[in-house]
Motif scaffolding. Structure first.
Motif, PDB file in Angstrom:
ATOM      1  N   ARG A  10       2.710   6.515   0.328  1.00 39.56           N
ATOM      2  CA  ARG A  10       2.408   6.943   1.682  1.00 39.56           C
ATOM      3  C   ARG A  10       3.493   6.483   2.649  1.00 39.56           C
ATOM      4  O   ARG A  10       4.153   5.472   2.416  1.00 39.56           O
ATOM      5  CB  ARG A  10       1.055   6.383   2.143  1.00 39.56           C
ATOM      6  N   ARG A  34       0.834  -1.201   0.000  1.00 34.47           N
ATOM      7  CA  ARG A  34       0.000   0.000   0.000  1.00 34.47           C
ATOM      8  C   ARG A  34       0.876   1.261   0.000  1.00 34.47           C
ATOM      9  O   ARG A  34       0.593   2.224  -0.721  1.00 34.47           O
ATOM     10  CB  ARG A  34      -0.918  -0.014   1.221  1.00 34.47           C
ATOM     11  N   TYR A  47       0.720   3.905  -3.185  1.00 33.95           N
ATOM     12  CA  TYR A  47       0.146   5.238  -3.019  1.00 33.95           C
ATOM     13  C   TYR A  47       1.162   6.277  -2.547  1.00 33.95           C
ATOM     14  O   TYR A  47       0.796   7.441  -2.327  1.00 33.95           O
ATOM     15  CB  TYR A  47      -1.028   5.180  -2.038  1.00 33.95           C
TER      16      TYR A  47
END
Length: 321
Positions: free
Chosen positions: A190, A184, A188
């Motif tokens: 992040r 993830r 993204y």
């Protein structure tokens, strides 16, 4: 209405009333023509209160609304049936144009009942719909057994991911979560941070106070960790006296702040022991922020190296990778 057999005519009402399956028949005007004994027992509503009325809904719902048989009379389409039985119905595989559904009726019995019901059209010789028949079966025990099985399976899955001593997630769960969170973070862009904690001089505690007291120290550390976590954080017992905290959506600054809260919080814990003694312990913590392209083993290794740097600096401290 009669059915003709080799032995003569038999009243349809006689067949329906003797049927052990709860059965309702309504005519083309939605009036109840048959409400058999099994249906009266199941719903608690006697036939004399319903037959001849359009109040079949009263046995099942608090307010007027069509039952499945009413929808059949009105030429039910999937969209209309879905309006009343969303996610609970299907077309019958056995009877053309018929529908089946399962639903929970809270007013039945002491705690409500699950019913499986099927509704089909009654047609005349010209193929016109002149009524509808609906049968109902109590499937409460089956549904309870299925729910108990699902709960048991979920409990087993949860136990397989939980450390029995501390109640935190175990190392198996850690690797599953770490792969997902790295994916993830990479997808993204992040931040993702990780803390590795190790109880200082734990062997000394075990040797002096015994393993049962050592377990209490680990449980106390796990409680401090759990109390400091935010909703997005997860904590794991990595092995022995080592723990890991995974912090999605957080960079090193937030991770360092959490690590310091954990360190100071655990250092303040005092556990009463036998003979009036008190057990206190400290924790060393390594912090790492995930770097793009880094796999889970490398990510943990960097935090682990920071942990050992904290040990070399005198323990009871936090070091960032």
């Amino acid at each position: 209405m009669y059915l003709t057999t080799n032995g003569g005519k038999i009243a349809l009402a006689q067949l329906i009333d003797g049927n052990p399956v709860a059965t309702i028949v309504i005519d083309a005007a939605h009036r109840v023509t048959h409400w058999n004994r099994a249906c009266a027992v199941m719903t608690g509503v006697p036939a004399e209160e319903i037959v001849g009325t359009r109040e079949q809904w009263r046995a099942f719902y608090p307010d007027p609304r069509p039952i499945m048989a009413d929808l059949i009379i009105d030429g039910a389409m999937d969209a209309v049936v879905d309006e009343f039985y969303h996610g609970k119905f299907r077309r019958s595989d056995l009877i053309e144009g018929a529908y089946e559904a399962e639903d929970f009726f809270p007013a039945f019995g002491d705690v409500g009942r699950w019913l499986f019901f099927t509704a089909a059209a009654i047609r005349n010789d010209a193929g016109e719909i002149v009524g509808a028949i609906e049968t109902l079966q109590d499937i409460t025990e089956r549904r309870r057994a299925e729910e108990a099985l699902r709960a048991s399976e979920e409990r087993y899955r949860e136990l397989s991911r939980t450390d029995a001593l501390t109640g935190l997630r175990n190392s198996r769960s850690l690797w599953e979560s770490l792969v997902q969170e790295i994916d993830r973070a990479e997808r993204y862009g992040r931040p993702l941070s990780l803390l590795v904690l190790d109880c200082d001089d734990f062997k000394v505690i075990n040797d002096r106070f015994g393993h049962l007291e050592g377990d209490r120290v680990l449980q106390a550390l796990a409680k401090v960790v759990a109390d400091c976590l935010r909703s997005s954080d997860t904590a794991y017992r990595y092995g022995g006296e080592e723990f890991i905290v995974l912090m999605p959506e957080n960079g090193s600054a937030a991770a360092m702040a959490l690590a310091e809260r954990l360190r100071s919080g655990f250092a303040a814990v005092r556990l009463p022991a036998a003979g009036g003694e008190t057990i206190s312990a400290t924790v060393s913590i390594g912090v790492a922020e995930w770097q793009r392209g880094e796999d889970e083993q490398t990510f943990i290794r960097r935090a682990d190296e920071a942990l050992y740097a904290a040990k070399r600096q005198g323990k009871n401290c936090v070091v960032q990778a």
